[in-house]
Design a protein around this motif. Structure first.
Motif, PDB file in Angstrom:
ATOM      1  N   ARG A  97       0.875  -1.276   0.221  1.00 51.51           N
ATOM      2  CA  ARG A  97      -0.048  -0.024  -0.023  1.00 51.51           C
ATOM      3  C   ARG A  97       0.771   1.221   0.075  1.00 51.51           C
ATOM      4  O   ARG A  97       0.546   2.215  -0.520  1.00 51.51           O
ATOM      5  N   GLN A  98       1.958   1.176   0.664  1.00 49.34           N
ATOM      6  CA  GLN A  98       2.733   2.259   0.825  1.00 49.34           C
ATOM      7  C   GLN A  98       3.756   2.710  -0.395  1.00 49.34           C
ATOM      8  O   GLN A  98       3.915   3.883  -0.620  1.00 49.34           O
ATOM      9  N   TYR A  99       4.014   1.601  -1.108  1.00 51.12           N
ATOM     10  CA  TYR A  99       4.812   1.689  -1.998  1.00 51.12           C
ATOM     11  C   TYR A  99       4.429   0.837  -3.496  1.00 51.12           C
ATOM     12  O   TYR A  99       4.574  -0.338  -3.662  1.00 51.12           O
ATOM     13  N   PRO A 100       3.631   1.668  -4.237  1.00 53.95           N
ATOM     14  CA  PRO A 100       3.033   0.876  -5.545  1.00 53.95           C
ATOM     15  C   PRO A 100       3.621   0.355  -6.271  1.00 53.95           C
ATOM     16  O   PRO A 100       3.508  -0.542  -7.079  1.00 53.95           O
ATOM     17  N   THR A 101       5.091   0.758  -6.525  1.00 47.77           N
ATOM     18  CA  THR A 101       5.963   0.108  -7.412  1.00 47.77           C
ATOM     19  C   THR A 101       6.606  -1.205  -6.798  1.00 47.77           C
ATOM     20  O   THR A 101       6.590  -2.054  -7.601  1.00 47.77           O
ATOM     21  N   LEU A 102       6.513  -1.712  -5.614  1.00 48.60           N
ATOM     22  CA  LEU A 102       6.730  -2.817  -4.892  1.00 48.60           C
ATOM     23  C   LEU A 102       5.292  -3.598  -5.206  1.00 48.60           C
ATOM     24  O   LEU A 102       5.450  -4.826  -5.876  1.00 48.60           O
ATOM     25  N   ASP A 103       4.246  -3.222  -5.327  1.00 45.80           N
ATOM     26  CA  ASP A 103       2.916  -3.897  -5.553  1.00 45.80           C
ATOM     27  C   ASP A 103       3.122  -4.266  -7.431  1.00 45.80           C
ATOM     28  O   ASP A 103       2.742  -5.336  -7.635  1.00 45.80           O
ATOM     29  N   HIS A 104       3.510  -3.357  -7.933  1.00 43.78           N
ATOM     30  CA  HIS A 104       3.698  -3.618  -9.554  1.00 43.78           C
ATOM     31  C   HIS A 104       4.774  -4.732  -9.719  1.00 43.78           C
ATOM     32  O   HIS A 104       4.755  -5.727 -10.534  1.00 43.78           O
ATOM     33  N   ALA A 105       5.807  -4.445  -8.998  1.00 48.62           N
ATOM     34  CA  ALA A 105       7.057  -5.670  -9.306  1.00 48.62           C
ATOM     35  C   ALA A 105       6.537  -7.075  -8.687  1.00 48.62           C
ATOM     36  O   ALA A 105       7.005  -7.844  -9.487  1.00 48.62           O
ATOM     37  N   LEU A 106       5.946  -7.074  -7.881  1.00 47.69           N
ATOM     38  CA  LEU A 106       5.343  -8.222  -7.319  1.00 47.69           C
ATOM     39  C   LEU A 106       4.463  -8.928  -8.321  1.00 47.69           C
ATOM     40  O   LEU A 106       4.353 -10.173  -8.501  1.00 47.69           O
ATOM     41  N   GLN A 107       3.365  -7.922  -8.917  1.00 48.35           N
ATOM     42  CA  GLN A 107       2.704  -8.781  -9.993  1.00 48.35           C
ATOM     43  C   GLN A 107       3.450  -9.178 -10.953  1.00 48.35           C
ATOM     44  O   GLN A 107       3.029 -10.322 -11.473  1.00 48.35           O
ATOM     45  N   LEU A 108       4.546  -8.505 -11.457  1.00 49.20           N
ATOM     46  CA  LEU A 108       5.458  -9.016 -12.687  1.00 49.20           C
ATOM     47  C   LEU A 108       5.826 -10.304 -12.057  1.00 49.20           C
ATOM     48  O   LEU A 108       5.935 -11.303 -13.252  1.00 49.20           O
ATOM     49  N   ALA A 109       6.411 -10.372 -10.941  1.00 48.14           N
ATOM     50  CA  ALA A 109       7.083 -11.569 -10.513  1.00 48.14           C
ATOM     51  C   ALA A 109       6.261 -12.909 -10.629  1.00 48.14           C
ATOM     52  O   ALA A 109       6.590 -14.125 -10.987  1.00 48.14           O
ATOM     53  N   LEU A 110       5.093 -12.385  -9.949  1.00 49.56           N
ATOM     54  CA  LEU A 110       4.004 -13.723  -9.840  1.00 49.56           C
ATOM     55  C   LEU A 110       3.522 -13.932 -11.270  1.00 49.56           C
ATOM     56  O   LEU A 110       3.182 -15.091 -11.533  1.00 49.56           O
ATOM     57  N   SER A 111       3.318 -13.053 -12.139  1.00 46.80           N
ATOM     58  CA  SER A 111       3.149 -13.466 -13.860  1.00 46.80           C
ATOM     59  C   SER A 111       4.262 -14.314 -14.231  1.00 46.80           C
ATOM     60  O   SER A 111       3.470 -15.176 -15.100  1.00 46.80           O
ATOM     61  N   ARG A 112       5.242 -13.999 -14.123  1.00 47.49           N
ATOM     62  CA  ARG A 112       6.337 -14.994 -14.440  1.00 47.49           C
ATOM     63  C   ARG A 112       6.290 -16.183 -13.943  1.00 47.49           C
ATOM     64  O   ARG A 112       6.167 -17.424 -14.867  1.00 47.49           O
ATOM     65  N   ARG A 113       5.823 -16.341 -12.823  1.00 47.81           N
ATOM     66  CA  ARG A 113       5.770 -17.660 -12.027  1.00 47.81           C
ATOM     67  C   ARG A 113       4.622 -18.419 -12.693  1.00 47.81           C
ATOM     68  O   ARG A 113       4.743 -19.684 -13.118  1.00 47.81           O
ATOM     69  N   LEU A 114       3.404 -17.824 -12.960  1.00 46.20           N
ATOM     70  CA  LEU A 114       2.246 -18.337 -13.743  1.00 46.20           C
ATOM     71  C   LEU A 114       2.759 -18.929 -15.165  1.00 46.20           C
ATOM     72  O   LEU A 114       2.213 -20.061 -15.585  1.00 46.20           O
ATOM     73  N   ALA A 115       3.600 -18.107 -15.985  1.00 43.93           N
ATOM     74  CA  ALA A 115       3.853 -18.378 -17.243  1.00 43.93           C
ATOM     75  C   ALA A 115       4.748 -19.540 -17.211  1.00 43.93           C
ATOM     76  O   ALA A 115       4.794 -20.492 -17.968  1.00 43.93           O
ATOM     77  N   ARG A 116       5.658 -19.674 -16.218  1.00 43.67           N
ATOM     78  CA  ARG A 116       6.559 -20.816 -16.032  1.00 43.67           C
ATOM     79  C   ARG A 116       5.777 -22.235 -15.930  1.00 43.67           C
ATOM     80  O   ARG A 116       6.170 -23.142 -16.198  1.00 43.67           O
ATOM     81  N   ALA A 117       4.923 -22.041 -14.885  1.00 44.23           N
ATOM     82  CA  ALA A 117       3.760 -23.259 -14.702  1.00 44.23           C
ATOM     83  C   ALA A 117       3.139 -23.818 -16.109  1.00 44.23           C
ATOM     84  O   ALA A 117       2.985 -25.095 -16.274  1.00 44.23           O
ATOM     85  N   GLY A 118       2.843 -22.829 -17.076  1.00 52.50           N
ATOM     86  CA  GLY A 118       2.521 -23.207 -18.345  1.00 52.50           C
ATOM     87  C   GLY A 118       3.556 -23.956 -18.964  1.00 52.50           C
ATOM     88  O   GLY A 118       3.339 -24.982 -19.623  1.00 52.50           O
ATOM     89  N   GLU A 119       4.890 -23.353 -18.801  1.00 55.51           N
ATOM     90  CA  GLU A 119       5.782 -24.056 -19.528  1.00 55.51           C
ATOM     91  C   GLU A 119       6.135 -25.214 -18.945  1.00 55.51           C
ATOM     92  O   GLU A 119       6.445 -26.373 -19.938  1.00 55.51           O
TER      93      GLU A 119
END
Length: 299
Positions: free
Chosen positions: A159-181
């Motif tokens: 909540r305090q750092y939106p850039t952290l929330d965005h970076a976390l979304q990117l990391a979790l998105s990569r994790r989901l993509a790798r699950a598909g791989e």
């Protein structure tokens, strides 16, 4: 801070091995030892700026993090140590800064199923927040370092750092993509093709980390690879032998060099398996040689 802990290393050079065991791990007959004790997980005296964590996860700082001089704790995790324990409460979320981890699920009969391998930039433990319990474990495959964020702080910091929330979304998105791989990797019928796809997948991971795409250091054991691929670890060793006999790979324990990248890529496209005209299959009394040109046939 107390006495230091040390891990013994027991080298076992490759010699006098049969063709089927030549490319196996030196410890294929037993599970790798688990490290326990006070020094297995150690908080490090130094922490790192939040900007380092953001860049590691693929985010881009906007300047507000520097103004607050915000830092994130670091933990050192020894090889073989359990970072996430199945069934434990979800107290922390971790981001790998250095090293490699395997994610595991233990069956009722004690079998340890490997689900994934994690490297720098990957997030561990986030999926446990929904039920406050770790449904999978995470074990260090080498001496590693992680950013450690308590689950309580994570909500506040997002909540305090939106850039952290965005970076976390990117990391979790990569994790989901790798699950598909991983699903695509497992779609292959042949164990050789599964292994070829795994090697190409790991090569791509190394490129993303700025390392060589051809000279690979496999941090995981053959048993771990076999568990991920859904085959016996002896089958993985024989598949490595196939690619070595065909001149596609050079293997020395966990050091793997891709000799013929194009033929290895061709192997990954053969979902139903390699043609039966490789010298290796003939040597082990395989089915009659086929008429198709195998991607792994020596030139």
């Amino acid at each position: 801070m107390g006495s230091r802990c040390h891990s013994a290393v027991h080298p076992n050079p490759e010699k006098n091995m049969t063709p089927d065991t030549r490319f196996a791990d030196t410890d294929t007959t037993r599970q790798e030892p688990r490290v326990t004790g006070r020094c297995a997980l150690t908080p490090m005296p130094a922490s790192r700026p939040l900007t380092d964590l953001l860049r590691l996860m693929g985010g881009e700082p906007d300047g507000s993090e520097v103004d607050h001089a915000f830092t994130v704790p670091l933990w050192q995790v020894r090889a073989g140590a359990t970072l996430l324990l199945e069934g434990a409460r979800a107290c922390h979320v971790y981001v790998v800064r250095a090293g490699t981890f395997k994610s595991i699920k233990t069956a009722e009969d004690g079998y340890e199923q490997v689900l994934a391998f994690s490297s720098p930039g990957d997030v561990l433990g986030f999926e446990a927040l929904c039920e406050d319990r770790q449904h999978t474990g995470a074990v260090a495959l080498e001496d590693s370092i992680v950013f450690a964020i308590s689950s309580r702080d994570l909500l506040l910091w997002r909540r305090q750092y939106p850039t952290l929330d965005h970076a976390l979304q990117l990391a979790l998105s990569r994790r989901l993509a790798r699950a598909g791989e991983m699903t695509e990797l497992m779609a292959a019928v042949s164990s050789e093709v599964r292994l070829a796809r795994f090697i190409m997948w790991w090569s791509a991971r190394m490129v993303a980390l700025g390392q060589s795409p051809r000279r690979l250091r496999l941090r995981m054991s053959r048993r771990d690879i076999a568990s991920l691929l859904g085959v016996a670890h002896e089958t993985v060793s024989r598949s490595f032998s196939t690619f070595v006999e065909c001149g596609v790979l050079s293997v020395a324990n966990r050091e793997v060099e891709i000799i013929d990248l194009e033929r290895l890529k061709a192997c990954t496209r053969n979902t139903r398996g390699l043609a039966d005209d490789t010298p290796y299959r003939s040597a082990v009394g395989g089915r009659p040689a086929g008429l198709r040109q195998s991607p792994c046939r020596p030139r």
